[in-house]
Motif scaffolding. Structure first.
Motif, mmCIF file in Angstrom:
data_model
loop_
_atom_site.group_PDB
_atom_site.id
_atom_site.type_symbol
_atom_site.label_atom_id
_atom_site.label_comp_id
_atom_site.label_asym_id
_atom_site.label_seq_id
_atom_site.Cartn_x
_atom_site.Cartn_y
_atom_site.Cartn_z
ATOM 1 N N THR A 56 -10.836 -3.112 6.843
ATOM 2 C CA THR A 56 -10.451 -4.206 5.958
ATOM 3 C C THR A 56 -9.872 -5.364 6.756
ATOM 4 O O THR A 56 -10.183 -6.530 6.515
ATOM 5 C CB THR A 56 -9.428 -3.691 4.917
ATOM 6 N N MET B 7 -1.043 4.931 2.195
ATOM 7 C CA MET B 7 -1.559 5.028 3.561
ATOM 8 C C MET B 7 -1.450 6.495 3.971
ATOM 9 O O MET B 7 -0.439 7.153 3.699
ATOM 10 C CB MET B 7 -0.686 4.153 4.474
ATOM 11 N N THR C 97 3.679 -2.291 9.426
ATOM 12 C CA THR C 97 3.190 -0.912 9.537
ATOM 13 C C THR C 97 4.150 -0.091 10.388
ATOM 14 O O THR C 97 5.074 -0.615 10.997
ATOM 15 C CB THR C 97 1.803 -0.823 10.219
ATOM 16 N N TYR D 148 -8.443 1.048 6.458
ATOM 17 C CA TYR D 148 -7.407 0.049 6.719
ATOM 18 C C TYR D 148 -7.861 -0.897 7.834
ATOM 19 O O TYR D 148 -7.836 -2.132 7.687
ATOM 20 C CB TYR D 148 -6.121 0.780 7.092
ATOM 21 N N LEU E 285 -5.568 5.445 1.421
ATOM 22 C CA LEU E 285 -6.101 4.456 2.363
ATOM 23 C C LEU E 285 -6.130 5.095 3.746
ATOM 24 O O LEU E 285 -5.089 5.419 4.319
ATOM 25 C CB LEU E 285 -5.235 3.183 2.374
ATOM 26 N N VAL F 15 0.877 -1.180 0.000
ATOM 27 C CA VAL F 15 0.000 0.000 0.000
ATOM 28 C C VAL F 15 0.904 1.216 0.000
ATOM 29 O O VAL F 15 1.660 1.438 0.947
ATOM 30 C CB VAL F 15 -0.926 0.011 1.239
#
Lengths: 806, 454
Positions: B419, B124, B359, B416, B411, B121
């Motif tokens: 999901t 973000m 992350t 996030y 996103l 991704v």
């Protein structure tokens, strides 16, 4: 209608009959029915109150007689105006009667629709501006309203001006998107919200047809609401339902029945629920609070549903005022309390609560041998004088002040700050005196350690939030961004209160570790929605008179910790109470709000008054608490109070908080701990810094003091706690390093005497005969007695009876 | 009436903890609202014992969440900008990956070979530039609130799904790298179990998992028996939810200690040389003391043994100065260990049921500062999602030419989080009870980013 006058009249309305009729007394609310324009109407409630205290709504079956039928008319308990004048209303039911007055004025005047109190109220009532719909911070599907209508001018703008002619179309009202969406005629995520022939829909339509005007500046605005009846007691869950009545007062002195415009909620559907129209029905035994919300006001009324079994209050004697007030609550709820606890239970409980330590076997022996009927009081007085008592309260105050290393607070500064507090508490200063020294503190953080309060948090907003939460038991955080939806706090209140901290000045002192806090004498806060400067205002008590050049904080502190601010004493009373009962009268203790009412309002009020009368010295109150029968109940429950968690009808078992548990482990195993900055053998409750690293304390949920929240102290169990007690050094390690079993074996010789001593030191009791048999069985298996006794010791430390105060 | 009032008792009894109406009414008898902890645990246990799978729709059975503490430089890892001016693009060259046309930075050699198994991704985005505020945003799906701390993903999963077998539902490796990896407004009964020790260290032992010195299995059994004996008296006199909750944690501890397989899941000693090699656990190249591999390998073992969420904290990425020196060893260490983890999970057939995340609280500033560092940058940054129902070999969203703004498909933290809950079979719109009986949705206003899904 003037509320005050109505109360006096209300009192007169109660029939003066000497002997109460068996059918119960009749009351009517409101006692003065005031109708002030052609559109005005007023619902009344006729209530029957029975000798056992239960109540019944008999409005539907009551008979109304008017002394002058030309003045007003009544239908289904709803009064409407006919002509200016007054008339006497006689209400009859079941052989009783009660009198009320109706006053009509301006009977022919049709007033303009008001945007805020009528149109916006419809949107709130219909849920349009709730948090999950258009009231969300970012709106919904491109349309935003302020949450529950806290910003009427903004909402008017967004409805009429953001997309001119779209949401509201004054030239073709029917085509207004507001109406089409509300009816669900066009695609609307929220579906249909209003019926076309409902009065609410007609209000919206009429407003648009009138040109969707905003309110003129002189328009009366709502100033408050009252909910009736003030208390309803259902005899059981099958009792008839009760209509609520909500009256709003306005700035021009008029009032309005806004029952139809209120949002109603119950805080406990399991006991009683409420419909959108404000009809309360009983669901099961218990207490519930019915909330009504109109405009920016939330008020509530208490509902009790009795279990519906035959009830007789036991023959028990109240030891003091606390008992009187608690007993009254039990009587209302039809609750039967548990028995009074044994001397052993009392001794263990009182020791833990007052000193954070267990009674020693010797103390236990002396206490049990004492035949003085006042020995419990003597014990309380003795413990109240111990330094350990003060250490415990230093810890609790330090949590409220959030004493911890943060924002570059040096360890020197931290220790000085802790010593500043500790010295004052040990010198007998009361918390109000400490707060009055703390809040206006100026100078260097070393020179005057109280100024460190302004180093642990540095923004006016956070300082105000913490002060409100710690010293007034009120969380105002919500009102930073929008008016509090379930409390009285508005953004004006929030920024007004925060303004007291808008002139705190900071500069570096000569020592690089020291910071100077001073009154900058300049600075202010802005209301973020209205974009105007806010002047300091006491929370819930109006604008502050600030002499020119005065330190705002000094003005605040004179009010905060004084009799002028009853919230201070009330909060203190609740904090003290929660320490001894494991749960506040308001719970959580620092979340007093309209929608979280006290479980016993009279008791809470009494505690506050008592503290204020004692000059905020907590000891007399603590003494009264500890000597009350209520405090001295056992933890064993009976059939009646089996499910009671809020009314103190049995002692509540509480896991010892982290610091106390560690101290008790050290006490019974005769081992010592070393904490950063403290001499070896110090107790965990004496730790100055909430951030002191310690695995045990962290694992068992001590407050890290990062926030002012009472929720930081956590006593709920975790896997890590269980593993640590089973395998960690805090049990096995301390048992072997302390060598208690070995020493006792040598001194006492008889293993069974050692067993008795271990039970006494951990549980403050001797083993039962069954336990002795079980121990004997286990000791007889031919293994090492020393090892077996160590294992028993380990098991005692792992028992709930040890881990909990009960 | 409206049902959307925070502040009041509107407890959503969800499918995963559905009690009978009777239980529910019972729960709120005298002033207490909502299910107590003990009741929740009993309902969860009952649910598991008498019913088929709890999460029928779940693609992801478990999560391995790798948290790069401090703020991870997106342009120096997964989103290189070779065409940007040098003060933006930095000193690392781009390299090709197993996905045609997708480039990583030259520190990502190994991960580049498994790019076809990942979704990157690159868009973000949130608005919090402070570490703690960024952590709260990323771990809870909520911007920080002055009024409430929200629970982290792992705690919500623990609350919703309970434990699987003897393993705790939520474990942090080696310890919680952020205060916002905790249970927030939920009870700390749902807080993570921390290893309390770094698997990469020699002599690594999980705290309190082994019997104390001098206590063998037989003696431990005798101790248990002593405890049963001692508990009897108090239990017969006192019934309280707090006590049964404490007991339930003793039960959990015992079943963990009594299960050699579960205890073994915390150890690494029976892993083969080959696996250690794969995870880069031995010193290699410039990496003298690798530590990512051991942590990731423990995470895989824990997930295999039944842990639902493992959060691994790795590295110190807050490189305000000497950025490239700061990342020159830890980035390759991460790279090799992560690629190893992905390959290992895939070979074992676990990748499809294990959601793997990398992350950070935010990215780093596009432009290198005067001290050779990069500062905090939440406006756009990269995260990695793989397995557990996530598309393979996909790039989601894009940043602009300087890696400074979202250029395509932002996103949000809400989407996030939603999901992830969707993949776990948890309805993110469900309300949990926060103190004061205020229901809070797990995520507010989030939507499933369906393009992330396989």
């Amino acid at each position: 209608m003037k509320i005050l006058r109505s109360c006096i009249l209300f009192a007169l309305c109660v029939p003066a009959a000497a002997d109460e009729p068996a059918t119960g007394t009749l009351t009517i609310q409101p006692p003065i029915i005031s109708l002030t324009d052609a559109r005005d109407w007023q619902r009344v409630l006729v209530l029957q109150k029975f000798p056992d205290g239960s109540t019944r709504d008999v409005t539907a079956n009551a008979e109304f007689q008017l002394s002058d039928p030309a003045v007003c008319q009544v239908e289904n308990g709803i009064f409407r105006p006919l002509a200016d004048g007054q008339c006497r209303v006689t209400v009859r039911y079941d052989g009783s009667d009660v009198v009320a007055m109706a006053e009509v004025s301006n009977a022919t005047m049709i007033p303009d629709l008001r945007f805020r109190s009528e149109v916006l109220a419809v949107l709130t009532k219909s849920g349009c501006n709730s948090g999950k719909c258009h009231g969300a911070a970012s709106g919904k599907d491109g349309f935003r309203l302020s949450l529950f209508g806290y910003d009427p001018p903004g909402d008017h703008h967004r409805l009429t001006r953001e997309f001119p002619g779209r949401r509201v179309n004054v030239s073709d009202p029917e085509q207004s998107l507001l109406l089409q969406k509300a009816l669900g005629n066009v695609n609307h995520t929220g579906g249909q919200c209003l019926d076309e022939d409902s009065e609410h829909f007609q209000t919206l339509k009429a407003w648009i047809a009138e040109g969707a005007p905003t309110d003129p500046p002189e328009a009366a605005i709502p100033t408050g609401i009252r909910v009736f009846p003030e208390e309803a007691i259902f005899a059981d869950r099958t009792a008839a339902s009760q209509q609520l009545l909500v009256i709003a007062t306005f700035s021009d002195g008029t009032d309005k029945d806004v029952t139809d415009l209120c949002v109603f909620l119950s805080n406990n559907d399991a006991a009683a629920g409420v419909t959108g129209d404000g009809v309360v029905s009983a669901n099961g035994p218990g207490t519930a609070f019915m909330l009504a919300r109109f405009d920016q006001f939330t008020e509530g009324t208490a509902v009790i549903v009795r279990p519906g079994v035959s009830y007789e209050f036991p023959k028990i004697v109240a030891a003091n005022q606390i008992d009187e007030l608690v007993f009254a609550r039990w009587k209302n709820l039809h609750l039967l309390p548990s028995e009074v606890c044994s001397d052993e239970e009392f001794l263990r409980r009182i020791n833990l609560d007052l000193t954070g330590l267990l009674p020693t076997p010797e103390e236990r022996r002396l206490f049990l041998a004492d035949s003085d009927p006042d020995k419990r009081a003597k014990r309380v007085d003795d413990l109240l004088q111990r330094p350990e008592f003060l250490d415990l309260w230093v810890m609790k105050w330090a949590e409220l002040l959030q004493i911890r290393t943060v924002n570059g607070l040096s360890s020197k500064g931290l220790l000085m700050y802790d010593r500043w507090l500790r010295e004052r508490v040990h010198a007998g200063m009361t918390i109000d005196q400490i707060v009055r020294e703390l809040i206006p503190a100026t100078g260097g953080t070393f020179e005057n350690p109280a100024t460190s309060y302004y180093q642990t948090e540095t923004t006016p907003q956070l300082l105000a939030e913490n002060v409100a939460q710690s010293f007034m038991g009120t969380r105002i955080q919500c009102a930073q961004c929008h008016n509090h939806p379930f409390d009285r706090w508005t953004m004006d209140d929030y920024y007004g209160f925060a303004s007291f901290f808008s002139q705190v000045g900071y500069k570096q002192a000569r020592d690089p570790r020291e910071i100077m806090i001073f009154n900058a004498g300049t600075g202010s806060l802005k209301h973020p929605v209205a974009d105007r400067t806010v002047v300091p205002a006491y929370l819930g008590a109006g604008k502050a008179e600030i002499p020119a050049g005065a330190d705002y904080r000094a003005v605040l502190s004179d009010w905060l910790a004084s009799d002028a601010n009853p919230a201070f004493a009330r909060n203190l009373g609740n904090v003290v109470w929660a320490h001894f009962f494991g749960i506040g009268i308001v719970e959580p203790v620092d979340d007093m709000r309209v929608s979280n009412p006290p479980s016993n309002p009279q008791l809470l009020q009494y505690l506050g008054q008592r503290l204020a009368a004692d000059g905020y010295d907590i000891r007399p109150l603590i003494r009264e608490i500890c000597l009350s029968r209520t405090y001295q109940l056992t933890a064993s429950r009976n059939e009646s109070n089996r499910l009671d968690e809020r009314h103190f009808s049995h002692s509540k078992v509480r896991r010892l908080r982290a610091e106390v548990l560690l101290d008790c482990l050290n006490q019974v195993t005769e081992s010592q701990e070393e904490f950063r900055g403290l001499p070896r053998g110090s107790r965990a409750v004496q730790i100055a810094d909430g951030q002191t690293p310690n695995y045990f304390l962290t694992t068992f949920g001590r407050a890290s003091r990062e926030t002012a929240c009472s929720c930081e102290v956590r006593t709920s169990p975790t896997l890590s706690q269980a593993l640590h007690l089973l395998n960690g050094e805090s049990t096995s390690g301390k048992i072997s390093s302390g060598g208690v079993v070995e020493r006792l074996l040598q001194e006492l010789q008889d293993p069974l005497l050692v067993v008795g001593n271990l039970y006494e030191r951990c549980l403050c009791r001797q083993p039962t005969s069954r336990e002795i048999e079980a121990v004997k069985d286990r000791l007889a298996d031919g293994r090492d007695v020393r090892e077996a006794l160590n294992d028993l010791f380990w098991a005692l430390l792992n028992s709930n009876e040890f881990l909990f105060n009960h | 009436m409206t049902t959307n009032f925070p502040g009041l008792s509107r407890f959503d009894v969800s499918p995963s903890v559905r009690g009978s109406r009777r239980n529910w009414l019972h729960a709120g008898w005298l002033g207490g609202v909502g299910l107590s902890l003990g009741q929740l645990f009993r309902l969860q246990a009952q649910q598991r014992s008498d019913e088929s799978p709890v999460e029928p729709a779940a693609k992801a059975k478990s999560v391995i969440h790798i948290y790069l503490q401090g703020g991870f430089a997106h342009m120096d890892s997964f989103d290189p900008k070779p065409d940007a001016p040098v003060e933006y693009r930095g000193i690392l060259d781009p390299i090709s990956t197993s996905v045609p046309g997708v480039q990583f930075s030259s520190h990502m050699q190994q991960t580049a070979t498994v790019a076809d198994k990942l979704t990157i991704v690159r868009s973000m985005t949130h608005t919090e530039v402070d570490h703690q505020r960024g952590e709260h945003s990323m771990f809870t799906g909520y911007r920080p609130s002055p009024a409430l701390v929200y629970p982290s993903l792992g705690s919500v999963v623990a609350h919703e799904q309970g434990s699987r077998g003897a393993m705790p539902p939520y474990v942090v490796v080696p310890t919680a790298g952020s205060q916002f990896l905790g249970s927030g407004y939920l009870s700390n009964a749902f807080s993570p179990f921390a290893l309390g020790a770094d698997p990469a260290r020699t002599g690594y032992v999980v705290r309190d998992l082994n019997n104390p010195a001098g206590v063998d299995a037989a003696r431990f059994e005798r101790r248990k028996d002593w405890k049963r004996m001692v508990d009897e008296q108090f239990r017969s006199q006192t019934q309280d939810d707090a006590i049964s909750t404490m007991d339930s944690f003793y039960q959990k501890a015992w079943s963990l200690l009594d299960s050699p397989e579960s205890k073994a899941a915390f150890r690494l000693d029976d892993e083969t040389e080959q696996t250690r090699e794969l995870y880069g656990m031995k010193p290699w190249g410039p990496i003298l003391r690798p530590s990512a591999g051991a942590r990731f390998l423990v995470a895989r073992r824990l997930v295999e043994a039944g842990v639902r969420v493992v959060t691994v904290t790795y590295g110190a990425w807050d490189t305000h100065s000497y950025h490239y020196r700061g990342i020159e060893t830890q980035l390759p260490d991460l790279d090799k260990a992560f690629a190893g983890l992905i390959k290992d999970l895939d070979q074992r057939g676990l990748l499809d049921s294990t959601l793997v995340l990398i992350t950070s609280e935010f990215g780093r500033t596009p432009r290198i500062n005067a001290g050779g560092g990069r500062d905090h940058w939440p406006r756009v940054f990269s995260i990695v999602m793989a397995g557990g129902g996530i598309r393979r070999g996909h790039i989601f969203g894009a940043s602009d030419g300087l890696a400074a703004e979202v250029a395509d498909q932002p996103l949000s933290i809400e989407n996030y989080a939603t999901t992830i809950y969707h993949l776990l079979g948890i309805d993110a719109g469900k309300s949990l009870m926060s103190p004061g009986d205020r229901p809070q949705r797990i995520v507010t206003d989030g939507e499933v980013a369906s393009e992330l899904l396989a």
